[in-house]
Each structure stands twice: as C-alpha cells, then as structure tokens.
Design a protein around this motif. Structure first.
Motif, PDB file in Angstrom:
ATOM      1  N   THR A 141      -2.880  -3.616   6.489  1.00  0.00           N
ATOM      2  CA  THR A 141      -3.445  -4.509   5.468  1.00  0.00           C
ATOM      3  C   THR A 141      -2.462  -4.621   4.298  1.00  0.00           C
ATOM      4  O   THR A 141      -2.857  -4.709   3.143  1.00  0.00           O
ATOM      5  CB  THR A 141      -4.812  -3.986   4.969  1.00  0.00           C
ATOM      6  OG1 THR A 141      -4.659  -2.632   4.509  1.00  0.00           O
ATOM      7  CG2 THR A 141      -5.848  -4.039   6.075  1.00  0.00           C
TER       8      THR A 141
ATOM      9  N   LEU B  74      -6.249 -11.576   1.873  1.00  0.00           N
ATOM     10  CA  LEU B  74      -5.763 -10.356   2.501  1.00  0.00           C
ATOM     11  C   LEU B  74      -5.553 -10.616   3.996  1.00  0.00           C
ATOM     12  O   LEU B  74      -6.392 -11.240   4.651  1.00  0.00           O
ATOM     13  CB  LEU B  74      -6.775  -9.225   2.311  1.00  0.00           C
ATOM     14  CG  LEU B  74      -6.396  -7.851   2.898  1.00  0.00           C
ATOM     15  CD1 LEU B  74      -5.210  -7.262   2.154  1.00  0.00           C
ATOM     16  CD2 LEU B  74      -7.596  -6.899   2.842  1.00  0.00           C
TER      17      LEU B  74
ATOM     18  N   ARG C 212      -6.297  -8.320  -2.557  1.00  0.00           N
ATOM     19  CA  ARG C 212      -6.387  -6.863  -2.520  1.00  0.00           C
ATOM     20  C   ARG C 212      -7.512  -6.341  -3.418  1.00  0.00           C
ATOM     21  O   ARG C 212      -7.433  -5.231  -3.960  1.00  0.00           O
ATOM     22  CB  ARG C 212      -5.049  -6.228  -2.908  1.00  0.00           C
ATOM     23  CG  ARG C 212      -3.878  -6.674  -2.013  1.00  0.00           C
ATOM     24  CD  ARG C 212      -2.711  -5.722  -2.098  1.00  0.00           C
ATOM     25  NE  ARG C 212      -3.086  -4.400  -1.618  1.00  0.00           N
ATOM     26  CZ  ARG C 212      -3.169  -4.083  -0.312  1.00  0.00           C
ATOM     27  NH1 ARG C 212      -2.916  -4.991   0.613  1.00  0.00           N
ATOM     28  NH2 ARG C 212      -3.503  -2.872   0.049  1.00  0.00           N
TER      29      ARG C 212
ATOM     30  N   THR D 234      -0.484 -10.179   2.004  1.00  0.00           N
ATOM     31  CA  THR D 234      -1.431 -11.156   1.469  1.00  0.00           C
ATOM     32  C   THR D 234      -0.854 -12.550   1.649  1.00  0.00           C
ATOM     33  O   THR D 234       0.340 -12.715   1.922  1.00  0.00           O
ATOM     34  CB  THR D 234      -1.728 -10.921  -0.024  1.00  0.00           C
ATOM     35  OG1 THR D 234      -0.497 -11.024  -0.772  1.00  0.00           O
ATOM     36  CG2 THR D 234      -2.352  -9.553  -0.257  1.00  0.00           C
TER      37      THR D 234
ATOM     38  N   LEU E  59     -10.754  -5.179   0.501  1.00  0.00           N
ATOM     39  CA  LEU E  59     -10.265  -3.977   1.169  1.00  0.00           C
ATOM     40  C   LEU E  59     -11.403  -3.225   1.860  1.00  0.00           C
ATOM     41  O   LEU E  59     -11.218  -2.633   2.925  1.00  0.00           O
ATOM     42  CB  LEU E  59      -9.550  -3.071   0.168  1.00  0.00           C
ATOM     43  CG  LEU E  59      -8.222  -3.605  -0.368  1.00  0.00           C
ATOM     44  CD1 LEU E  59      -7.711  -2.730  -1.510  1.00  0.00           C
ATOM     45  CD2 LEU E  59      -7.174  -3.664   0.745  1.00  0.00           C
TER      46      LEU E  59
ATOM     47  N   PRO F  27       0.812  -1.220   0.000  1.00  0.00           N
ATOM     48  CA  PRO F  27       0.000   0.000   0.000  1.00  0.00           C
ATOM     49  C   PRO F  27       0.841   1.264   0.000  1.00  0.00           C
ATOM     50  O   PRO F  27       0.418   2.295  -0.528  1.00  0.00           O
ATOM     51  CB  PRO F  27      -0.817  -0.128   1.295  1.00  0.00           C
ATOM     52  CG  PRO F  27      -0.891  -1.600   1.558  1.00  0.00           C
ATOM     53  CD  PRO F  27       0.422  -2.143   1.082  1.00  0.00           C
TER      54      PRO F  27
END
Length: 407
Positions: A347, A357, A286, A350, A291, A212
């Motif tokens: 987050t 996730l 993702r 993975t 999410l 991210p």
C-alpha cells in the motif's frame, strides 16, 4: 557553472569546505602509528587516507577503515615486491583515470578536487598503486590455476530463476511533488542525494519520505537485482555501499535510493519480462480510513482473484488486473512489485495527487533467460570470483604471519 564544475559537483562532499577551520597538524604527524612487518604507517598517511574516505562517502568509520586499508596496502606491496612486481608510471596513470571515471571525472579533475579538500596527489597515488600491484600479483599467481570450462558456464547459465543471484539491500525515500511545489521538492531531493551515511539517510527518510518504509528509516528487505526495473538496476549497480542515487522522477514524487549492501551468488542471466498484478483503488489516499479499508481487504484476500469479489458492484475502474510486459508497467509500480513475492500486498503508492490509495498485489512474475548471453562475460566473471577467493585467502595468511604493532 563550468562543465568541470558540474562534474565535480557530482561528488557532493568534494565541494564541502571541510578543509576550513581544521586544527593545525600535530608536530608528530609523521611519526609512525602502525608498524607492519618492517614497514610503518605514519600519522600523516592515516589522516590523508581517512580524509579521502570521508570525501568518497565510504560507509562505516573512515578512520578505522583507513587504518585497515593502509595495513593491507603494506602487506600487498611487500608481497608484490617479493615477486618483483612494480607499478610503472603508465600503469599508475591508467589506474588513476579508471578510478576517476567512476565519478565521471578525468584523473586531473579528480586530483584537483581531492586537493581542494586537503588530500595530496601522492596519497591518491599510493591508494591506486597498491591496488594495481595486488591485482597484477594475484592474476599472475592464480590466474593459471583457475580453469573455467563449458560445463561451468552452462551450469551458471541454467541457474533456476529462484536460485542464488545478485541481491541488493537498499533504502528508499520518496519526496512528493504536489503541483506548484516541484522546485521545492527538487531542492530537498538534491540535498538528500548528498548524504553519505546510512544514519543520515535513515533520518531523512523518517522526516521526509512519503513511503510507508519511511517509518523504518527507508529500509527495504533484500531483493534480487533481476527483479528491479532495468533502468533502476543500472542506477543501483552504479552505487557503492553508502552512496545515494540522484533524484529519479516517478509519478507524483522524486525517488532516491541508497545502496546498503550487495551480495553476489550464482550468475543469473534471467530477466523479468512481464508481471501479472492487480491494483485496487481506494478513495482517501493515505488517510486513516483508507488505510483501515486496505488492512481489512488484506485480511480477506489470499490471491489476486479474490479482489474480483471485493470490487463486485463497483465501477470497473476501481480494479486494474492483468498481465503487462515490463515496458508497459509504470516505473513506480514496477519498483513496488519488485519488493513483493507472489500474492503479497503493498500500500505504498497513491494516485490522483495523493487522493487515491493503491492496493497493489503481485499475482505472478514471468522470467526468462536473457535473449543475448555473452558467454565470455560469464567466463570472466566466474574466473574473477575464483581469483578473488584465492586473493582473500592469501591476504588473510599474510595478516596472520606478519607482526602488526599499533603505537
């Protein structure tokens, strides 16, 4: 590739053929560009130092940094000469070996690599000589003024775990390694590892990173060095600001780290020995739906125990919660936890080849005083910190008292 060739390849930019196609030297290259007291810096010296800083991937503008360094070199050498300090050939040779060792090269190998990129050995010698002379001067002049007693050492060793410590500012890139495309990912990671600028690394993070943080150029907030996994601490400490690590394999990806800055506070021989954390697994990787589900859960939980309610009625495998020692925690999870404060969420990870996730939450971090503390090393570090403060004050005074003219 020969052993020497492999070593030189570690320097990245040293093998870049930047010396080709450069314009011819200006006729007045040896004319002075800066006068420092009674000494001058020539255009040739400035060009050589700039080139060397480019090769070393120094952060910032290499030309500006080169001029600053050369001015300070003149001040340092003049002050050392005033106290009768000269650098012997033996000291110079040892200094060159010490500097080259940072790139896992011998002095001869490092000098040859510099020459290949257009930097003369005399320019390397000048760079090393000023550093040696200055170190001899400040240690001889201020070493006897610095006294570190047992009380100072004890105070440093009893710094609270949440007190001042070494903090690092890094950027990260995670290159996915899907089955069958490992070689492609490795080639891309090797290319990124040669980047020598903050802007270049940030651009690569935005283009290639699966984390991210990629949207923010890979930038991560300040974090205590002691919170990082032990093997990653060594990697980060081996970098200079602007440098990029070699690709590090982690589950499902290759990780690269760039050191942006390092800040030294109080000496803290604490180490993280265990972490209590929770990992809640959300199907969909993702994807927008996964999410969105993670964001919903984040809004509903304040602490790790709240996740038991989220997982109620689902298979036990969807929630992994408990205390694990540092050695039991997967490397990518340990690194992600290092970025979190208690009850914060990530987050960024993975599992299942990107199909799941990970909703990761830090419940608590357990630290303890390092089992083996070298008090002599602590004393030396405290002495060096005080001597450095004296040295910086002296250099600032020399700059203020010396007439510096730029042509």
């Amino acid at each position: 590739m020969t052993t020497t060739g492999k070593k030189i390849a570690r320097l990245g930019a040293l093998l870049t053929a930047l010396v080709l196609g450069q314009p011819a030297m200006a006729q007045n290259l040896f004319a002075p560009v800066v006068k420092v007291g009674d000494s001058v810096v020539t255009g040739y010296e400035l060009a050589q130092r700039t080139r060397m800083l480019e090769i070393l991937n120094a952060p910032g503008d290499p030309a500006e940094l080169a001029e600053k360094q050369l001015i300070e070199d003149r001040l340092k050498l003049a002050e050392a000469a005033r106290f009768g300090i000269t650098v012997s050939p033996e000291d110079l040779a040892a200094g060159k070996e010490e500097f080259a060792a940072r790139a896992n090269l011998s002095a001869d190998e490092f000098t040859a690599a510099l020459a290949q990129a257009g930097v003369a050995e005399e320019s390397f010698d000048a760079f090393v000589r000023s550093g040696i002379a200055w170190r001899q001067l400040v240690r001889g002049r201020y070493g006897r003024l610095v006294t570190i007693d047992q009380q100072d050492i004890d105070r440093a060793l009893t710094t609270a775990p949440n007190g001042e410590a070494v903090r690092v500012l890094i950027s990260e890139i995670f290159i996915p390694t899907p089955p069958g495309r490992e070689a492609e990912a490795q080639a891309l990671a090797e290319q990124i590892s040669q980047i020598g600028t903050l802007e270049g690394f940030a651009d690569a993070a935005r283009r290639y990173s699966a984390a991210p943080s990629g949207r923010a150029g890979g930038r991560v907030n300040w974090m205590p060095l002691a919170d990082l996994p032990a093997n990653l601490r060594g990697v980060i400490l081996g970098l200079k600001p602007g440098q990029v690590s070699r690709p590090l394999p982690i589950p499902g990806a290759l990780a690269l780290f760039q050191l942006r800055a390092i800040e030294e506070g109080g000496y803290k021989p604490y180490e993280v020995v265990a972490m209590d954390y929770a990992a809640y697994y959300i199907a969909g990787g993702r994807s927008e739906e996964a999410l969105r589900r993670a964001a919903e859960i984040k809004s509903r939980v304040d602490q790790c125990d709240d996740l038991y309610g989220i997982a109620q009625g689902q298979p036990p495998s969807v929630l992994d919660r408990g205390r694990k020692t540092v050695g039991e925690i997967p490397q990518d999870v340990a690194y992600e936890l290092a970025k979190l404060d208690k009850n914060e969420v990530s987050t960024g990870l993975t599992r299942s080849n990107g199909q799941t996730l990970v909703f990761l939450m830090l419940c608590d971090r357990e630290t303890q005083l390092a089992a083996e503390v070298d008090e002599q090393a602590v004393q030396t570090e405290l002495q060096n910190q005080q001597i450095d403060r004296f040295a910086n004050q002296l250099l600032a005074r020399l700059k203020a008292e010396t007439r510096i003219v730029r042509y």
